[in-house]
Design a protein around this motif. Structure first.
Motif, PDB file in Angstrom:
ATOM      1  N   ALA A  71       0.273  -1.903  -0.526  1.00  0.00           N
ATOM      2  CA  ALA A  71       0.174  -0.082   0.008  1.00  0.00           C
ATOM      3  C   ALA A  71       0.762   0.935   0.294  1.00  0.00           C
ATOM      4  O   ALA A  71       2.040   0.878   0.961  1.00  0.00           O
ATOM      5  CB  ALA A  71      -0.942   0.777   1.556  1.00  0.00           C
ATOM      6  N   THR A  73       1.047   5.622   0.140  1.00  0.00           N
ATOM      7  CA  THR A  73       0.508   6.679   0.257  1.00  0.00           C
ATOM      8  C   THR A  73       1.787   7.651   0.206  1.00  0.00           C
ATOM      9  O   THR A  73       2.995   8.220   0.958  1.00  0.00           O
ATOM     10  CB  THR A  73       0.578   6.875   1.985  1.00  0.00           C
ATOM     11  N   GLN A  85      -2.220  14.305  -1.410  1.00  0.00           N
ATOM     12  CA  GLN A  85      -2.164  13.318  -0.131  1.00  0.00           C
ATOM     13  C   GLN A  85      -2.392  12.063  -1.593  1.00  0.00           C
ATOM     14  O   GLN A  85      -3.812  12.861  -1.909  1.00  0.00           O
ATOM     15  CB  GLN A  85      -2.524  12.708   0.758  1.00  0.00           C
ATOM     16  N   GLN A  87      -2.897   7.698  -2.238  1.00  0.00           N
ATOM     17  CA  GLN A  87      -2.823   6.783  -2.399  1.00  0.00           C
ATOM     18  C   GLN A  87      -3.353   5.688  -2.979  1.00  0.00           C
ATOM     19  O   GLN A  87      -3.352   6.093  -4.263  1.00  0.00           O
ATOM     20  CB  GLN A  87      -4.491   5.973  -1.546  1.00  0.00           C
ATOM     21  N   GLU A  89      -1.263   1.584  -4.918  1.00  0.00           N
ATOM     22  CA  GLU A  89      -0.119   0.174  -4.548  1.00  0.00           C
ATOM     23  C   GLU A  89       0.367   0.534  -5.868  1.00  0.00           C
ATOM     24  O   GLU A  89       0.927   0.834  -6.103  1.00  0.00           O
ATOM     25  CB  GLU A  89      -1.035  -0.860  -4.603  1.00  0.00           C
ATOM     26  N   PHE A 105      -1.846   4.558  -8.646  1.00  0.00           N
ATOM     27  CA  PHE A 105      -2.543   5.495  -7.673  1.00  0.00           C
ATOM     28  C   PHE A 105      -3.837   4.892  -8.361  1.00  0.00           C
ATOM     29  O   PHE A 105      -4.634   4.812  -8.896  1.00  0.00           O
ATOM     30  CB  PHE A 105      -1.908   6.376  -7.617  1.00  0.00           C
ATOM     31  N   ASP A 106      -5.256   5.274  -6.830  1.00  0.00           N
ATOM     32  CA  ASP A 106      -6.452   5.010  -7.323  1.00  0.00           C
ATOM     33  C   ASP A 106      -7.124   6.481  -7.259  1.00  0.00           C
ATOM     34  O   ASP A 106      -6.560   7.684  -6.860  1.00  0.00           O
ATOM     35  CB  ASP A 106      -6.736   5.252  -5.685  1.00  0.00           C
TER      36      ASP A 106
END
Length: 181
Positions: A71, A73, A85, A87, A89, A105-106
């Motif tokens: 994960a 960040t 920021q 988030q 993986e 990235f999401d």
């Protein structure tokens, strides 16, 4: 924030040609113990890139998941003092190989086009004690000098620069912590 993540996705698409298995590129650190790699990393310097154009300080935190993925960040302090920021993986490009990862990235774009929005995250150099690292892309367009500490001494900085140059990266345009592009 959405704009920052969307711009990052566009950058990733432009640098993601190939499957990762057929890409020639710089030497890497070899097998990386992702359990030891996890945790906080502070960016000391980077090559200029559009999605970090207003960043004066960046940091990343990696957390190993049960499935072997990390994960991610990422945080960036802008020239205005605001923290942004994202988030995401990271996961191996090739089964069992932990020095060449994909990062995704999401965001809305990656949900629509998951195969297009992953970027190379090659661990090029890693100190034996996992205190500093060089991360880049095989095309040598992206480079980050990372450390566990917010500040590094001149000898450590010079060692990272030397390792980057050995791998064919142009370090003359590096943006150092506290500067913006």
């Amino acid at each position: 924030m959405r704009l920052l993540v969307a711009l990052f996705s566009v950058l990733l698409i432009s640098g993601c040609a190939g499957s990762g298995n057929d890409v020639d590129g710089p030497d890497t650190a070899g097998q990386v113990d992702l359990k030891r790699y996890q945790g906080a990393w502070y960016e000391q310097a980077r090559l200029p890139m559009f999605f970090q154009r207003n960043c004066v300080r960046s940091e990343a935190n990696y957390r190993l998941q049960n499935d072997g993925r990390m994960a991610v960040t990422n945080r960036c302090e802008t020239t205005d003092g605001e923290w942004k920021q994202a988030q995401g993986e990271a996961f191996p490009q090739q089964e069992g190989r932990t020095d060449k990862l994909w990062v995704r990235f999401d965001n809305w774009f990656s949900k629509l086009f998951p195969g297009l929005t992953k970027g190379h995250y090659w661990i090029l150099y890693l100190a034996d004690d996992y205190s500093v690292a060089l991360v880049g892309s095989p095309d040598r367009d992206n480079l980050w000098l990372l450390s566990r500490d917010k500040e590094i001494d001149a000898a450590t900085r010079d060692r990272l620069l030397d390792e980057a140059r050995k791998r064919g990266y142009d370090t003359s345009e590096l943006i150092w912590r506290g500067e913006s592009s």
